[in-house]
Design an enzyme around this catalytic site. Structure first.
Site, mmCIF file in Angstrom:
data_model
loop_
_atom_site.group_PDB
_atom_site.id
_atom_site.type_symbol
_atom_site.label_atom_id
_atom_site.label_comp_id
_atom_site.label_asym_id
_atom_site.label_seq_id
_atom_site.Cartn_x
_atom_site.Cartn_y
_atom_site.Cartn_z
ATOM 1 N N LYS A 87 0.850 -1.194 0.000
ATOM 2 C CA LYS A 87 0.000 0.000 0.000
ATOM 3 C C LYS A 87 0.887 1.246 0.000
ATOM 4 O O LYS A 87 1.762 1.403 0.861
ATOM 5 C CB LYS A 87 -0.887 -0.038 1.255
ATOM 6 C CG LYS A 87 -2.166 0.750 1.141
ATOM 7 C CD LYS A 87 -3.057 0.458 2.351
ATOM 8 C CE LYS A 87 -4.368 1.188 2.281
ATOM 9 N NZ LYS A 87 -5.153 1.040 3.515
ATOM 10 N N LEU A 88 0.636 2.107 -0.974
ATOM 11 C CA LEU A 88 1.488 3.295 -1.167
ATOM 12 C C LEU A 88 0.622 4.538 -1.253
ATOM 13 O O LEU A 88 -0.427 4.523 -1.911
ATOM 14 C CB LEU A 88 2.260 3.133 -2.493
ATOM 15 C CG LEU A 88 3.222 1.938 -2.554
ATOM 16 C CD1 LEU A 88 3.382 1.460 -3.987
ATOM 17 C CD2 LEU A 88 4.573 2.319 -1.959
#
Ligand code: G3P
Length: 219
Positions: A87-88
């Site tokens: 997750k970015l």
């Protein structure tokens, strides 16, 4: 349509998983902190435990905000378990990192998305999932579900493969609204999931069935 739970709490994940309808889990640093999980090793152990419990996609978020740090952390997270989705955040470095991981076959969830423009960049960079935050937009009098519908429209028009993951779901009705808007995935707190079960006619109908059964069997 996929159904995720938005928590790092193992009891809640277990409870949702027992229903047999759970496809995955999303976490974020605030949700991990809520469980008092401190330090990289403890976080990693926790992610692995969630992956083993659910056997579906588990979003694990990087803490770094620079490209190199995101790559380093994302690679370590992805190596923990094949179910991990990196997750970015939707920043310039985050979008670069999404592209970097996409080019290497690592799945990503581009998070903290509040506009169609951000969602467009996430899709162009090859994100597996994009996470528009419904509740947080509603909180500031904007239309969270409307954003989900807008992103879905644009993605379908241009054939983007990125899946729209409606996040920041606050209540049961949000889930239904996001499905109506065409979301591919909805990630929800446990209470919102359990709310889907509730209907007064189910409760009164069941009470009546049981009362009739008991009356006849006592005669
Ligand atoms: O996964 C992130 C998102 O769901 C956050 O929700 O309620 O903190 O806005 P909330």
């Amino acid at each position: 349509m996929k159904f995720f739970i938005d928590t790092a709490n193992l009891d809640q994940i277990r409870e949702a998983h027992k229903l047999g309808v759970l496809d995955g889990v999303t976490t974020n640093p605030s949700l991990m902190a809520k469980e008092h999980i401190r330090g990289e090793e403890a976080c990693n152990r926790h992610y692995v435990e969630i992956c083993r419990m659910v056997g579906g996609d588990v979003s694990a978020e990087v803490i770094a905000t620079d490209f190199e740090g995101m790559i380093r952390e994302g690679e370590a997270l992805a190596a923990l378990d094949p179910h991990i989705v990196v997750k970015l955040p939707c920043t310039a470095d985050g979008i670069r990192a999404v592209r970097w991981f996409a080019d290497r076959g690592v799945r990503t969830n581009c998070t903290l998305v509040f506009s169609v423009g951000q969602a467009l960049l996430a899709a162009k960079a090859g994100a597996t999932y994009v996470s528009p935050f419904v509740g947080r937009l509603d909180d500031i009098s904007e239309d969270g579900v409307g954003l989900v519908a807008h992103i879905v429209r644009v993605y379908r028009t241009y054939g983007f493969k990125t899946q729209v993951l409606a996040a920041s779901i606050r209540h049961t009705h949000h889930i239904i609204q996001c499905l109506d808007a065409g979301a591919d995935v909805v990630t929800c707190p446990l209470q919102a999931i359990l709310g889907l079960l509730k209907h007064p006619l189910t409760e009164s109908g069941l009470a009546q069935f049981l009362a009739d059964h008991a009356r006849v069997n006592q005669e």
